[in-house]
Structure formats: C-alpha cells, structure tokens
Design a protein around this motif. Structure first.
Motif, PDB file in Angstrom:
ATOM      1  N   PRO A 146       0.840  -1.205   0.000  1.00 31.31           N
ATOM      2  CA  PRO A 146       0.000   0.000   0.000  1.00 31.31           C
ATOM      3  C   PRO A 146       0.874   1.254   0.000  1.00 31.31           C
ATOM      4  CG  PRO A 146      -0.701  -1.544   1.707  1.00 31.31           C
ATOM      5  CD  PRO A 146       0.596  -2.062   1.156  1.00 31.31           C
ATOM      6  N   ILE A 147       0.436   2.263  -0.721  1.00 40.01           N
ATOM      7  CA  ILE A 147       1.167   3.538  -0.748  1.00 40.01           C
ATOM      8  C   ILE A 147       0.654   4.402   0.396  1.00 40.01           C
ATOM      9  CG2 ILE A 147       1.639   5.633  -2.070  1.00 40.01           C
ATOM     10  CD1 ILE A 147       1.387   3.934  -4.612  1.00 40.01           C
ATOM     11  N   ILE A 148       1.543   4.690   1.313  1.00 39.37           N
ATOM     12  CA  ILE A 148       1.193   5.458   2.507  1.00 39.37           C
ATOM     13  C   ILE A 148       1.956   6.776   2.458  1.00 39.37           C
ATOM     14  CG2 ILE A 148       1.091   5.460   5.024  1.00 39.37           C
ATOM     15  CD1 ILE A 148      -0.453   3.135   3.755  1.00 39.37           C
ATOM     16  N   GLU A 149       1.261   7.850   2.252  1.00 39.32           N
ATOM     17  CA  GLU A 149       1.913   9.166   2.227  1.00 39.32           C
ATOM     18  C   GLU A 149       1.634   9.890   3.538  1.00 39.32           C
ATOM     19  OE1 GLU A 149       4.107  10.479  -0.065  1.00 39.32           O
ATOM     20  OE2 GLU A 149       4.022   8.432  -0.805  1.00 39.32           O
ATOM     21  N   LEU A 150       2.341   9.456   4.553  1.00 36.92           N
ATOM     22  CA  LEU A 150       2.218  10.023   5.885  1.00 36.92           C
ATOM     23  C   LEU A 150       3.638  10.154   6.410  1.00 36.92           C
ATOM     24  CD1 LEU A 150       0.421  10.777   8.314  1.00 36.92           C
ATOM     25  CD2 LEU A 150       0.380   8.351   8.919  1.00 36.92           C
ATOM     26  N   SER A 151       3.943  11.278   7.003  1.00 39.68           N
ATOM     27  CA  SER A 151       5.314  11.468   7.476  1.00 39.68           C
ATOM     28  C   SER A 151       5.344  11.846   8.953  1.00 39.68           C
ATOM     29  CB  SER A 151       6.018  12.552   6.656  1.00 39.68           C
ATOM     30  OG  SER A 151       5.529  13.826   7.015  1.00 39.68           O
ATOM     31  N   SER A 152       6.441  11.471   9.588  1.00 39.01           N
ATOM     32  CA  SER A 152       6.647  11.864  10.980  1.00 39.01           C
ATOM     33  C   SER A 152       6.753  13.377  11.102  1.00 39.01           C
ATOM     34  CB  SER A 152       7.906  11.187  11.531  1.00 39.01           C
ATOM     35  OG  SER A 152       7.759   9.790  11.530  1.00 39.01           O
ATOM     36  N   THR A 153       7.317  14.023  10.090  1.00 35.78           N
ATOM     37  CA  THR A 153       7.420  15.493  10.079  1.00 35.78           C
ATOM     38  C   THR A 153       6.025  16.117  10.156  1.00 35.78           C
ATOM     39  OG1 THR A 153       9.421  15.356   8.743  1.00 35.78           O
ATOM     40  CG2 THR A 153       8.290  17.487   8.783  1.00 35.78           C
ATOM     41  N   PHE A 154       5.100  15.607   9.334  1.00 35.29           N
ATOM     42  CA  PHE A 154       3.719  16.110   9.344  1.00 35.29           C
ATOM     43  C   PHE A 154       3.077  15.903  10.716  1.00 35.29           C
ATOM     44  CE2 PHE A 154      -0.830  15.308   8.899  1.00 35.29           C
ATOM     45  CZ  PHE A 154      -1.249  16.508   8.334  1.00 35.29           C
ATOM     46  N   ILE A 155       3.303  14.738  11.308  1.00 34.76           N
ATOM     47  CA  ILE A 155       2.724  14.441  12.623  1.00 34.76           C
ATOM     48  C   ILE A 155       3.285  15.388  13.685  1.00 34.76           C
ATOM     49  CG2 ILE A 155       2.646  12.716  14.478  1.00 34.76           C
ATOM     50  CD1 ILE A 155       2.346  10.612  12.200  1.00 34.76           C
ATOM     51  N   ARG A 156       4.592  15.591  13.685  1.00 31.05           N
ATOM     52  CA  ARG A 156       5.198  16.506  14.667  1.00 31.05           C
ATOM     53  C   ARG A 156       4.640  17.918  14.514  1.00 31.05           C
ATOM     54  NH1 ARG A 156       9.843  13.901  12.825  1.00 31.05           N
ATOM     55  NH2 ARG A 156      10.589  15.809  11.811  1.00 31.05           N
ATOM     56  N   ILE A 212      -4.171  14.088  15.788  1.00 27.67           N
ATOM     57  CA  ILE A 212      -3.477  13.148  14.895  1.00 27.67           C
ATOM     58  C   ILE A 212      -3.671  11.700  15.357  1.00 27.67           C
ATOM     59  CG2 ILE A 212      -1.751  14.749  13.994  1.00 27.67           C
ATOM     60  CD1 ILE A 212      -0.809  12.414  16.746  1.00 27.67           C
ATOM     61  N   LYS A 213      -4.612  11.471  16.256  1.00 25.95           N
ATOM     62  CA  LYS A 213      -4.800  10.134  16.835  1.00 25.95           C
ATOM     63  C   LYS A 213      -4.967   9.023  15.797  1.00 25.95           C
ATOM     64  CE  LYS A 213      -6.684  11.706  21.218  1.00 25.95           C
ATOM     65  NZ  LYS A 213      -7.866  11.721  22.080  1.00 25.95           N
ATOM     66  N   PRO A 214      -5.666   9.241  14.669  1.00 27.98           N
ATOM     67  CA  PRO A 214      -5.793   8.144  13.705  1.00 27.98           C
ATOM     68  C   PRO A 214      -4.467   7.778  13.020  1.00 27.98           C
ATOM     69  CG  PRO A 214      -7.470   9.821  13.312  1.00 27.98           C
ATOM     70  CD  PRO A 214      -6.499  10.388  14.297  1.00 27.98           C
ATOM     71  N   MET A 215      -3.467   8.624  13.138  1.00 24.04           N
ATOM     72  CA  MET A 215      -2.210   8.416  12.407  1.00 24.04           C
ATOM     73  C   MET A 215      -1.164   7.631  13.183  1.00 24.04           C
ATOM     74  SD  MET A 215      -1.817  12.191  10.790  1.00 24.04           S
ATOM     75  CE  MET A 215      -3.298  13.116  10.409  1.00 24.04           C
ATOM     76  N   ILE A 216      -1.392   7.437  14.482  1.00 25.95           N
ATOM     77  CA  ILE A 216      -0.422   6.697  15.299  1.00 25.95           C
ATOM     78  C   ILE A 216      -1.168   5.735  16.221  1.00 25.95           C
ATOM     79  CG2 ILE A 216       1.436   8.412  15.237  1.00 25.95           C
ATOM     80  CD1 ILE A 216       0.517   9.501  17.847  1.00 25.95           C
ATOM     81  N   HIS A 272      -2.593   4.018  19.428  1.00 28.71           N
ATOM     82  CA  HIS A 272      -3.140   4.742  20.585  1.00 28.71           C
ATOM     83  C   HIS A 272      -2.181   4.763  21.773  1.00 28.71           C
ATOM     84  CE1 HIS A 272      -4.360   0.686  21.857  1.00 28.71           C
ATOM     85  NE2 HIS A 272      -4.442   1.182  23.078  1.00 28.71           N
ATOM     86  N   LYS A 273      -1.391   3.689  21.970  1.00 35.29           N
ATOM     87  CA  LYS A 273      -0.425   3.687  23.075  1.00 35.29           C
ATOM     88  C   LYS A 273       0.706   4.676  22.804  1.00 35.29           C
ATOM     89  CE  LYS A 273      -1.310  -1.059  24.478  1.00 35.29           C
ATOM     90  NZ  LYS A 273      -0.794  -2.425  24.451  1.00 35.29           N
ATOM     91  N   VAL A 274       1.075   4.809  21.536  1.00 34.18           N
ATOM     92  CA  VAL A 274       2.099   5.789  21.169  1.00 34.18           C
ATOM     93  C   VAL A 274       1.558   7.194  21.400  1.00 34.18           C
ATOM     94  CG1 VAL A 274       3.491   6.717  19.271  1.00 34.18           C
ATOM     95  CG2 VAL A 274       3.233   4.237  19.532  1.00 34.18           C
ATOM     96  N   TRP A 275       0.306   7.417  21.016  1.00 31.84           N
ATOM     97  CA  TRP A 275      -0.305   8.729  21.248  1.00 31.84           C
ATOM     98  C   TRP A 275      -0.301   9.069  22.743  1.00 31.84           C
ATOM     99  CZ3 TRP A 275      -1.127  13.434  20.469  1.00 31.84           C
ATOM    100  CH2 TRP A 275      -2.063  14.139  21.218  1.00 31.84           C
ATOM    101  N   GLU A 276      -0.689   8.120  23.575  1.00 31.25           N
ATOM    102  CA  GLU A 276      -0.716   8.365  25.022  1.00 31.25           C
ATOM    103  C   GLU A 276       0.687   8.682  25.544  1.00 31.25           C
ATOM    104  OE1 GLU A 276      -2.540   4.830  26.583  1.00 31.25           O
ATOM    105  OE2 GLU A 276      -4.550   5.465  25.966  1.00 31.25           O
ATOM    106  N   TYR A 277       1.683   7.991  25.035  1.00 24.93           N
ATOM    107  CA  TYR A 277       3.074   8.219  25.450  1.00 24.93           C
ATOM    108  C   TYR A 277       3.527   9.624  25.051  1.00 24.93           C
ATOM    109  CZ  TYR A 277       8.014   6.984  26.264  1.00 24.93           C
ATOM    110  OH  TYR A 277       9.302   6.936  26.728  1.00 24.93           O
ATOM    111  N   ILE A 278       3.221  10.014  23.825  1.00 23.22           N
ATOM    112  CA  ILE A 278       3.577  11.354  23.341  1.00 23.22           C
ATOM    113  C   ILE A 278       2.862  12.423  24.159  1.00 23.22           C
ATOM    114  CG2 ILE A 278       3.262  12.959  21.395  1.00 23.22           C
ATOM    115  CD1 ILE A 278       3.778  10.531  19.528  1.00 23.22           C
ATOM    116  N   ASP A 279       1.572  12.227  24.365  1.00 20.04           N
ATOM    117  CA  ASP A 279       0.757  13.212  25.079  1.00 20.04           C
ATOM    118  C   ASP A 279       1.210  13.334  26.539  1.00 20.04           C
ATOM    119  OD1 ASP A 279      -1.469  15.073  25.014  1.00 20.04           O
ATOM    120  OD2 ASP A 279      -2.548  13.623  26.280  1.00 20.04           O
ATOM    121  N   HIS A 280       1.449  12.203  27.182  1.00 22.02           N
ATOM    122  CA  HIS A 280       1.871  12.209  28.589  1.00 22.02           C
ATOM    123  C   HIS A 280       3.208  12.939  28.772  1.00 22.02           C
ATOM    124  CE1 HIS A 280       2.524  10.770  32.688  1.00 22.02           C
ATOM    125  NE2 HIS A 280       3.737  10.413  32.315  1.00 22.02           N
ATOM    126  N   ASN A 281       4.113  12.746  27.815  1.00 19.86           N
ATOM    127  CA  ASN A 281       5.444  13.359  27.916  1.00 19.86           C
ATOM    128  C   ASN A 281       5.535  14.737  27.269  1.00 19.86           C
ATOM    129  OD1 ASN A 281       7.276  11.283  29.239  1.00 19.86           O
ATOM    130  ND2 ASN A 281       6.279  10.033  27.668  1.00 19.86           N
TER     131      ASN A 281
END
Length: 193
Positions: free
Chosen positions: A154-164, A173-177, A179-188
């Motif tokens: 599958p062609i996925i055009e999503l970048s970490s730069t865009f998410i940051r 941006i919850k659909p892009m990562i 959910h545990k990663v989102w919680e980790y990012i949000d908590h920190n």
C-alpha cells in the motif's frame, strides 16, 4: 531466519510504518521485520530528534501484538553517525545464521548512491522496495537488478514530520499513530514546542 531490516528514526513511529512492516512480514518471504531505530541518520539533521530511548519505547508500544515485527536498538551500541553497511557487518557477526535484507522506499533507493559503500549493499543484500507517490522515478538500472524486489505494498503518504508539526499546532493526529504511542507522546508533552 530471513530478516528484513526497516531502518528509521521513527520520530515518531506512525501507522504508515506499521502498514509497510506488516505487509512485508505477511506477504513476502521474510520471517521477521526488525524496526531498527536509528540514533542519527547521516543524511538528516539531528535537530528535533527525541532521545533514542523514547523513540525505541514508542516502537515497542506500536509493535505489541505483531509477532513478526521486532523493535531493534542494534544501532545504539555502534559508532555514530550510523552507516547501514557498518550495521550490516555488525549484525552478521552477532547473528551468523540470519540472512538480512533491507526494506526501503523508492525515494531511499534513488538516493542509495549517497550511502557509504552502497555498491557492497547492492551486491550482497536483497532490497525490498515499497512505492512512494512523492518519489521521482527510480532509474530502470536499479529496478532491473536481480536482488531488488519491488513490493506491491500500500502507498502510505504520511510522514513523521507532518505528525510533529500537527501536534505542535494542536491538531488531532490520533488516527495516524497507535493509541499507546499517542498516550506516550501526550503524557510526555513531546513535539508541543
């Protein structure tokens, strides 16, 4: 065991990374895909990069439940900046019974000539190349080599730069990562500034 090495800074890891890794783990001759967290890519700036430990932790969180996808910190112990050819030599010493291959996007294949000892990589390793819309056409000379496998992933055009950037702008941006990663990012409070 045949292992596909999927290198990245994973700053942060997102669903695009997981889709590609899982597609290759399930639809190729690879037994496992190792998500190799790179401390520093010599072709990228280090500014804005979270500490190694946090990026590795996010990869662990994102890959829970994927039996064939394994987080790897192998490059943490090697001299920096990290060169793929050095990592491959180290892996061969550490895991002599494994066969290692590289996983990369078409854009990385196009810039392969900038890599240290790229000829050795091309001659000695199989490359699994997934498509990218944003990539310029890869020269046929590369795509016709016997050890380069173009994967119909599958062609996925999503970048970490865009998410940051989206997190900095307080966008959802919850659909892009994962959910545990989102919680980790949000908590920190990562990527907020």
């Amino acid at each position: 065991m045949k292992v596909g090495l999927y290198f990245g800074t994973f700053n942060p890891i997102h669903v695009g990374h997981l889709i590609i890794a899982n597609h290759l783990a399930e639809n190729s001759d690879l037994d496992q895909v190792w998500m190799v967290v790179t401390p520093h890519n010599p072709l990228k700036k280090k500014a804005g990069l979270l500490p190694d430990y946090h990026r590795l932790q996010m990869v662990h969180l994102a890959t829970e439940g994927y039996d064939k996808i394994v987080p790897s910190d192998i490059e943490f112990k090697l001299p920096q900046p990290n060169y793929t050819v050095n990592t491959l030599a180290h892996l061969h010493e550490k895991f002599p019974n494994h066969v290692f291959s590289l996983i990369m996007g078409e854009d990385n294949l196009k810039s392969l000539k900038k890599w240290k000892n790229f000829e050795l990589i091309l001659n000695d390793y199989e490359l699994y190349v997934y498509p990218r819309i944003s990539a310029d056409k890869v020269p046929d000379e590369w795509m016709n080599l016997e050890n380069i496998h173009k994967i119909d992933a599958p062609i996925i055009e999503l970048s970490s730069t865009f998410i940051r950037q989206s997190i900095k702008e307080q966008k959802n941006i919850k659909p892009m990562i994962d959910h545990k990663v989102w919680e980790y990012i949000d908590h920190n409070l990562f990527y907020k500034k």
